[in-house]
Design a protein around this motif. Structure first.
Motif, PDB file in Angstrom:
ATOM      1  N   LYS A 131       5.928  26.035 100.933  1.00 31.02           N
ATOM      2  CA  LYS A 131       6.917  27.071 100.667  1.00 31.02           C
ATOM      3  C   LYS A 131       7.587  27.593 101.946  1.00 31.02           C
ATOM      4  CE  LYS A 131       4.405  28.739  96.585  1.00 31.02           C
ATOM      5  NZ  LYS A 131       3.712  29.903  95.967  1.00 31.02           N
ATOM      6  N   MET A 132       6.865  27.549 103.065  1.00 28.80           N
ATOM      7  CA  MET A 132       7.378  28.094 104.327  1.00 28.80           C
ATOM      8  C   MET A 132       7.362  26.991 105.394  1.00 28.80           C
ATOM      9  SD  MET A 132       7.931  31.366 103.625  1.00 28.80           S
ATOM     10  CE  MET A 132       7.925  32.296 105.171  1.00 28.80           C
ATOM     11  N   MET A 133       8.356  26.987 106.251  1.00 31.50           N
ATOM     12  CA  MET A 133       8.438  25.957 107.276  1.00 31.50           C
ATOM     13  C   MET A 133       9.011  26.517 108.570  1.00 31.50           C
ATOM     14  SD  MET A 133      11.864  23.809 106.248  1.00 31.50           S
ATOM     15  CE  MET A 133      11.982  23.127 107.898  1.00 31.50           C
ATOM     16  N   PRO A 134       8.659  25.916 109.702  1.00 31.49           N
ATOM     17  CA  PRO A 134       9.285  26.326 110.965  1.00 31.49           C
ATOM     18  C   PRO A 134      10.660  25.676 111.108  1.00 31.49           C
ATOM     19  CG  PRO A 134       7.687  24.599 111.382  1.00 31.49           C
ATOM     20  CD  PRO A 134       7.590  24.927 109.917  1.00 31.49           C
ATOM     21  N   ILE A 135      11.616  26.445 111.608  1.00 27.13           N
ATOM     22  CA  ILE A 135      12.933  25.854 111.880  1.00 27.13           C
ATOM     23  C   ILE A 135      12.822  24.841 113.008  1.00 27.13           C
ATOM     24  CG2 ILE A 135      15.276  26.360 112.682  1.00 27.13           C
ATOM     25  CD1 ILE A 135      15.127  29.011 111.278  1.00 27.13           C
ATOM     26  N   GLU A 136      11.971  25.140 113.960  1.00 23.65           N
ATOM     27  CA  GLU A 136      11.757  24.215 115.077  1.00 23.65           C
ATOM     28  C   GLU A 136      11.052  22.945 114.584  1.00 23.65           C
ATOM     29  OE1 GLU A 136      12.299  28.256 116.419  1.00 23.65           O
ATOM     30  OE2 GLU A 136      10.820  27.386 115.056  1.00 23.65           O
ATOM     31  N   ASP A 137      11.144  21.884 115.360  1.00 22.80           N
ATOM     32  CA  ASP A 137      10.474  20.626 115.030  1.00 22.80           C
ATOM     33  C   ASP A 137       8.973  20.866 114.943  1.00 22.80           C
ATOM     34  OD1 ASP A 137       9.470  18.081 114.799  1.00 22.80           O
ATOM     35  OD2 ASP A 137      10.416  17.297 116.615  1.00 22.80           O
ATOM     36  N   GLY A 138       8.385  20.511 113.792  1.00 26.46           N
ATOM     37  CA  GLY A 138       6.966  20.740 113.589  1.00 26.46           C
ATOM     38  C   GLY A 138       6.080  20.003 114.571  1.00 26.46           C
ATOM     39  N   LEU A 139       6.579  18.902 115.155  1.00 31.92           N
ATOM     40  CA  LEU A 139       5.793  18.122 116.122  1.00 31.92           C
ATOM     41  C   LEU A 139       6.047  18.543 117.561  1.00 31.92           C
ATOM     42  CD1 LEU A 139       6.108  14.542 114.571  1.00 31.92           C
ATOM     43  CD2 LEU A 139       4.230  16.176 114.331  1.00 31.92           C
ATOM     44  N   MET A 140       6.886  19.570 117.752  1.00 34.44           N
ATOM     45  CA  MET A 140       7.173  20.050 119.102  1.00 34.44           C
ATOM     46  C   MET A 140       5.898  20.586 119.755  1.00 34.44           C
ATOM     47  SD  MET A 140       9.783  23.100 120.281  1.00 34.44           S
ATOM     48  CE  MET A 140      11.168  22.321 119.447  1.00 34.44           C
TER      49      MET A 140
END
Length: 325
Positions: A131-140
């Motif tokens: 339901k929620m996600m980071p705008i930044e790249d998750g693998l950063m």
């Protein structure tokens, strides 16, 4: 003292001495086993960031090893080990927690984390990834003091065709600066069909991820000169060029390497360009160094043409020759 009483006393003394002797042997045996067992010195390597320490220790647990090395752990720091117990050759890796700001629903929260990726931090913070996600790249990679923006989202799949970036084959030109690049011939972009996952938050696409791509056409590589030798296919030579017809000379049209002369055959000095080398010549095309000639010495090249008219029109000129390694 009566003889009977004395005999009793002697027997008691003998029992005491025997028990003491047996106790000493048991203690020695236990000490020997302890020396041969888990309490003898073991070599353990500790990594703490860029700092590495090697210790010889008889410690029975890893926390004592760190204590012996005066490695202190703060509240959110942690460590992991290569083995469950302290054994010879074991490794300890200390992970230092760094502060990271998570911004969600208009609120900012600072957390201390040892996670290595943005998605790991978000998961640890208790957000439901469905339901929620980071705008930044998750693998950063996580860095101290960074901000992670977490938003509610929906997802959809999009299919489209798109042009692929043009690939350029590069040749080394020693006359150019190391940072210089010159396009000699433009390439033709290929085409691919892509399946894209779009993530939408607040009515806007905040992130796109290519889930699958299928190449429809490869395109044609371009040709580029560069002043940096690394990654090049060959080198650029400035040469004086002439043209010849397959019937010139002996008239058989057979080259010095035994092939049939024609467009795409060039005569060279083998000490400059070895026979069999592939070359590219602007406004002529790709060719093979398959022939020689009495007048072709040094930085000279002879291009085979299909007609006498082509030979006449070409004449003599200075050209660039792109020579494959």
């Amino acid at each position: 003292m009566k003889p009977s009483t004395m005999n009793k006393a002697k027997k008691v003394l003998v029992c005491i001495l025997t028990a003491a002797a047996l106790g000493s042997q048991v203690d020695l045996a236990a000490a020997s086993l302890d020396f041969l067992g888990g309490s003898h010195a073991k070599t353990v390597t500790v990594y703490d960031g860029d700092h590495k320490q090697v210790i010889s220790t008889a410690a029975s647990n890893f926390k004592n090893v760190l204590s012996d090395l005066h490695v202190s752990l703060k509240a959110y720091d942690t460590f992991w080990t290569s083995t469950k117990d302290v054994t010879d050759g074991a490794v300890i890796v200390v992970e230092r927690a760094v502060p990271v700001s998570i911004i969600a629903n208009g609120k900012k929260k600072v957390v201390y984390t040892t996670q290595q990726t943005v998605q790991g931090v978000v998961n640890d913070a208790g957000f439901d990834w469905k339901k929620m996600m980071p705008i930044e790249d998750g693998l950063m990679q996580v860095k101290e003091g960074m901000q992670i923006h977490v938003v509610p989202y929906t997802a959809r799949k999009v299919f489209r065709k798109e042009a692929m970036p043009i690939h350029y084959n590069k040749w080394y030109d020693g006359s150019l600066g190391e940072d210089q690049e010159v396009v000699v011939q433009e390439g033709i972009p290929g085409e691919r069909e892509v399946e894209i996952d779009e993530f939408i938050s607040g009515g806007k696409v905040v992130k796109t991820v290519i889930a699958h791509a299928k190449v429809l056409s490869d395109g044609t590589p371009g040709i580029m000169k560069t002043g940096k030798a690394e990654g090049t296919m060959g080198w650029v030579a400035n040469m004086h060029a002439s043209a010849y017809h397959p019937s010139d000379g002996g008239g058989s049209g057979i080259t010095a390497t035994g092939t049939q002369a024609g467009h795409g055959t060039v005569a060279v000095d083998p000490s400059v360009i070895p026979l069999g080398t592939n070359v590219f010549i602007p406004n002529y095309g790709h060719a093979v160094a398959a022939d020689t000639g009495g007048a072709i010495v040094g930085n000279r090249i002879d291009l085979c043409m299909e007609s006498f008219e082509d030979c006449y029109n070409f004449g003599r000129q200075n050209i660039e020759v792109f020579v494959n390694y």
